[in-house]
Design a protein around this motif. Structure first.
Motif, short mmCIF file in Angstrom:
data_model
loop_
_atom_site.label_atom_id
_atom_site.label_comp_id
_atom_site.label_asym_id
_atom_site.label_seq_id
_atom_site.Cartn_x
_atom_site.Cartn_y
_atom_site.Cartn_z
N LEU A 162 0.78 -1.09 -0.11
CA LEU A 162 0.08 -0.07 0.08
C LEU A 162 0.99 1.23 -0.08
CD1 LEU A 162 -2.59 -1.40 2.49
CD2 LEU A 162 -2.67 -1.18 0.07
N PRO A 163 0.24 2.38 -0.30
CA PRO A 163 1.04 3.65 -0.42
C PRO A 163 1.58 4.01 0.88
CG PRO A 163 -0.99 3.98 -1.54
CD PRO A 163 -0.94 2.50 -0.80
N SER A 164 1.00 3.40 2.12
CA SER A 164 1.74 3.78 3.34
C SER A 164 2.99 3.03 3.57
CB SER A 164 0.64 3.35 4.49
OG SER A 164 0.71 2.03 4.41
N ALA A 165 3.36 2.09 2.70
CA ALA A 165 4.68 1.33 2.81
C ALA A 165 5.87 2.26 2.10
CB ALA A 165 4.50 -0.03 2.18
N ASP A 166 6.99 2.21 2.67
CA ASP A 166 8.13 2.69 2.14
C ASP A 166 8.98 1.59 1.31
OD1 ASP A 166 10.59 3.59 1.49
OD2 ASP A 166 11.07 4.45 3.28
N THR A 167 8.69 1.52 0.01
CA THR A 167 9.21 0.63 -0.65
C THR A 167 10.76 0.48 -0.88
OG1 THR A 167 9.15 2.19 -2.75
CG2 THR A 167 7.19 0.54 -2.51
N ALA A 168 11.43 1.53 -0.33
CA ALA A 168 12.71 1.42 -0.56
C ALA A 168 13.19 0.65 0.84
CB ALA A 168 13.40 2.93 -0.21
N LYS A 169 12.26 0.18 1.72
CA LYS A 169 12.70 -0.56 2.87
C LYS A 169 12.19 -2.13 2.63
CE LYS A 169 12.66 3.39 6.16
NZ LYS A 169 12.22 3.86 7.35
N VAL A 170 11.48 -2.29 1.61
CA VAL A 170 11.13 -3.51 1.36
C VAL A 170 12.09 -4.59 1.00
CG1 VAL A 170 9.59 -4.95 0.18
CG2 VAL A 170 8.78 -3.05 0.63
N ASP A 171 12.24 -5.68 1.60
CA ASP A 171 13.42 -6.64 1.59
C ASP A 171 12.71 -8.03 1.34
OD1 ASP A 171 15.44 -8.33 1.70
OD2 ASP A 171 16.78 -7.29 3.20
N GLY B 107 13.89 -10.86 1.19
CA GLY B 107 14.70 -12.02 2.04
C GLY B 107 14.19 -11.70 3.71
N GLU B 108 13.42 -10.57 3.97
CA GLU B 108 13.25 -10.35 5.28
C GLU B 108 11.86 -11.21 5.55
OE1 GLU B 108 14.99 -9.33 8.09
OE2 GLU B 108 16.50 -9.34 6.63
N PRO B 109 11.58 -11.47 6.90
CA PRO B 109 10.23 -12.02 7.18
C PRO B 109 9.15 -11.14 7.00
CG PRO B 109 11.67 -12.56 8.89
CD PRO B 109 12.42 -11.85 8.04
N ILE B 110 8.00 -11.33 6.32
CA ILE B 110 7.24 -10.33 5.90
C ILE B 110 7.67 -9.17 5.03
CG2 ILE B 110 4.90 -9.30 6.60
CD1 ILE B 110 4.83 -12.19 7.29
N PHE B 111 8.61 -9.36 4.37
CA PHE B 111 9.48 -8.54 3.30
C PHE B 111 9.86 -7.23 4.14
CE2 PHE B 111 5.58 -10.53 1.48
CZ PHE B 111 6.43 -11.41 0.82
N GLY B 112 10.38 -7.28 5.41
CA GLY B 112 10.56 -6.20 6.08
C GLY B 112 9.60 -5.20 6.50
N LEU B 113 8.54 -5.56 6.30
CA LEU B 113 7.28 -4.52 6.70
C LEU B 113 7.06 -4.40 8.25
CD1 LEU B 113 4.73 -5.45 3.95
CD2 LEU B 113 6.18 -3.47 4.05
N VAL B 114 7.50 -5.38 9.12
CA VAL B 114 6.94 -5.38 10.49
C VAL B 114 7.37 -3.83 11.02
CG1 VAL B 114 7.37 -6.32 12.63
CG2 VAL B 114 6.72 -7.65 10.70
N PRO B 115 8.75 -3.62 10.85
CA PRO B 115 9.25 -2.34 11.45
C PRO B 115 8.33 -0.93 11.13
CG PRO B 115 11.21 -3.67 11.19
CD PRO B 115 9.98 -4.16 10.42
N GLN B 116 8.01 -1.20 9.87
CA GLN B 116 7.30 0.19 9.25
C GLN B 116 5.92 0.23 9.94
OE1 GLN B 116 7.38 1.10 5.16
NE2 GLN B 116 8.91 -0.40 4.78
N TYR B 117 5.52 -0.91 10.16
CA TYR B 117 4.01 -0.64 11.03
C TYR B 117 4.19 -0.92 12.32
CZ TYR B 117 2.07 -0.62 6.11
OH TYR B 117 1.62 -0.42 4.77
N PHE B 118 5.11 -1.43 12.91
CA PHE B 118 5.29 -1.64 14.28
C PHE B 118 6.62 -1.27 14.69
CE2 PHE B 118 2.09 -4.65 12.72
CZ PHE B 118 1.10 -4.65 13.42
N PRO B 119 6.88 0.08 14.86
CA PRO B 119 8.28 0.36 15.04
C PRO B 119 8.71 -0.14 16.28
CG PRO B 119 6.78 2.38 14.56
CD PRO B 119 5.92 0.94 14.60
N ALA B 120 7.74 -0.67 17.45
CA ALA B 120 8.64 -0.90 18.52
C ALA B 120 9.07 -2.35 18.45
CB ALA B 120 7.67 -0.90 19.83
N TYR B 121 8.60 -3.01 17.27
CA TYR B 121 8.92 -4.53 17.25
C TYR B 121 9.59 -5.03 15.92
CZ TYR B 121 5.07 -4.66 20.43
OH TYR B 121 4.27 -4.37 21.75
N ASP B 122 10.59 -6.09 16.15
CA ASP B 122 10.86 -6.75 14.90
C ASP B 122 9.97 -8.07 14.79
OD1 ASP B 122 11.49 -8.65 16.68
OD2 ASP B 122 13.86 -8.56 16.67
N PHE B 123 10.31 -8.71 13.80
CA PHE B 123 9.23 -9.80 13.30
C PHE B 123 9.10 -10.78 14.58
CE2 PHE B 123 8.59 -14.23 11.76
CZ PHE B 123 7.21 -14.05 11.21
#
Length: 329
Positions: A277-286, A288-304
Motif C-alpha cells: 500500500l502507499p503507506s509502505a516505504d518501498t525502499a525498505k522492502v526486503d 529476504g526478510e520475514p513479511i518482506f521487512g514490513l513489520v518495523p514500518q507498521y510496528f516500530p517497537a517490534y521486529d518480526f
C-alpha cells in the motif's frame, strides 16, 4: 483452511499481470462461487455484503434451520426422535476445534449441495479444480524435508460428539439471553482461535513462523477481535453485562490493542490482499526478510520475532477467554 485457499486463488486472479491468466481457464463459475463464499467467511462481521445483520440471518437460515431440517425428524418412531442430533462437535485435547456448522460456513458450499447423497463427488470436483489452479500457479506438495503441522498432531487426541444444536447454543456464551445465531457466530470465533492456537503451529516455533502461517494467524486474530468490537458497539444486539465485560477485557489487553491499532490497518490489508500500500516505504522492502521487512514500518517497537511473540500471546489469551466464556466460567 478452505477460506485461505480461496483467498489465495481470488487474489491471484485479480493480478493477471503477475500470473498466466490461463491458470483459471478450467475454473468453473460454480467453483468460483464456492470460493467466494468461503473467502468472505474470513471477514466475519466486517463482511460488507452482509454485515452483522446479514451474517446472523445467514447463520439462522442457511446453517441452523437447514441443518436441523436435514438431520431432525427423520425417525419414523416419534418417541425415538429425542435421540436425533443435528450438530457435530470436534475437539483436540479437550478444546473445541470446529463444529459441523462452522465447517459448513467456511467451506462455502450451499447446504443443498453439501447434503446431497453423492459420496462427496461434488465437493471433490470443486477441490480438484482448486488444486489444479494451485499446481498451475507453482504450488508443490514437496515440503523440502520439512514436516508440516499435520505430522505433529495425534489422532488419539481428536474426539467428536453429536449434540442437539438448540440445546447446545442455549447453554453456551450468552445462553438464551440473545438469539441463537449470535452464539453460533461466537462459537465460530472460538473454533477459529483454537485452530490457530492449537493446530496450525504444531511443531513450530511461534516466534519464527513462515509467511503463510503467520498470515493466517494474524488475519484470524484481527478479524475475530474486530468482529467482537463491532458486535459490542452495535446497539441492536444487546448483550448480557457479563458478556460485554468479557469482550471489553479481550479488547483491552495490551497485545490486542497493538494488533488492532489504527496505524496498522494497512498491514492487515497487505496480508489480506498481497499488495504493497502507499503507506509502505518501498525502499525498505526486503524480500529476504520475514513479511518482506514490513513489520518495523507498521510496528516500530517490534521486529518480526517480537511481533510474532506478541501475536502468539494475544491468540492464546483470546482463545482462553472465548473458551471460558463459552462455558460460563
Amino acid at each position: 483452511m478452505a477460506p485461505y485457499f480461496s483467498l489465495v486463488l481470488h487474489e491471484a486472479k485479480l493480478k493477471p499481470q503477475a500470473i498466466d491468466p490461463s491458470v483459471f481457464d478450467e475454473f468453473s463459475a460454480e467453483a468460483e462461487e464456492v470460493c467466494a463464499r468461503a473467502r468472505h467467511s474470513l471477514k466475519l462481521f466486517e463482511d460488507n455484503q452482509r454485515n452483522i445483520e446479514g451474517q446472523l440471518r445467514f447463520f439462522e437460515g442457511d446453517i441452523l434451520a437447514k441443518h436441523s431440517a436435514w438431520f431432525l425428524g427423520n425417525t419414523w418412531l416419534r418417541f425415538a426422535r429425542r435421540w436425533e442430533r443435528d450438530l457435530g462437535l470436534f475437539m483436540y485435547d479437550g478444546v473445541l476445534l470446529t463444529t459441523s456448522h462452522a465447517a459448513a460456513f467456511h467451506l462455502g458450499v450451499d447446504a443443498d449441495k453439501l447434503f446431497q447423497n453423492d459420496n462427496g463427488v461434488y465437493r471433490l470436483g470443486i477441490t480438484r479444480q482448486m488444486g489444479q489452479c494451485f499446481a498451475a500457479l507453482g504450488a508443490r506438495i514437496d515440503t523440502h524435508g520439512d514436516e508440516t503441522f499435520v505430522r505433529f498432531l495425534s489422532g488419539a487426541r481428536f474426539k467428536s460428539a453429536d449434540v442437539l444444536a438448540s440445546a447446545y447454543y442455549a447453554e453456551t456464551f450468552n445462553g438464551v439471553a440473545t438469539q441463537a445465531a449470535i452464539n453460533v457466530a461466537l462459537t465460530d470465533f472460538q473454533v477459529r482461535m483454537n485452530f490457530v492456537n492449537k493446530v496450525i503451529t504444531a511443531g513450530s516455533d511461534t516466534r519464527s513462523l513462515e509467511y503463510t502461517v503467520f498470515k493466517i494467524r494474524y488475519l484470524t486474530l484481527y478479524q475475530v477481535l474486530l468482529s467482537l468490537k463491532l458486535l459490542k458497539e452495535d446497539s441492536r444486539y444487546s448483550l448480557p453485562p457479563a458478556s460485554t465485560t468479557v469482550i471489553e477485557s479481550i479488547l483491552a489487553a495490551p497485545a490486542a490493542r497493538v494488533v488492532m491499532g489504527r496505524s496498522v490497518r494497512h498491514f492487515r490489508n497487505t496480508l489480506m490482499h498481497y499488495n504493497l500500500l502507499p503507506s509502505a516505504d518501498t525502499a525498505k522492502v526486503d524480500l529476504g526478510e520475514p513479511i518482506f521487512g514490513l513489520v518495523p514500518q507498521y510496528f516500530p517497537a517490534y521486529d518480526f520475532k517480537g511481533l510474532s511473540g506478541l501475536v502468539d500471546t494475544c491468540i492464546s489469551d483470546t482463545a482462553s477467554a472465548l473458551n471460558d466464556w463459552s462455558r460460563g466460567v
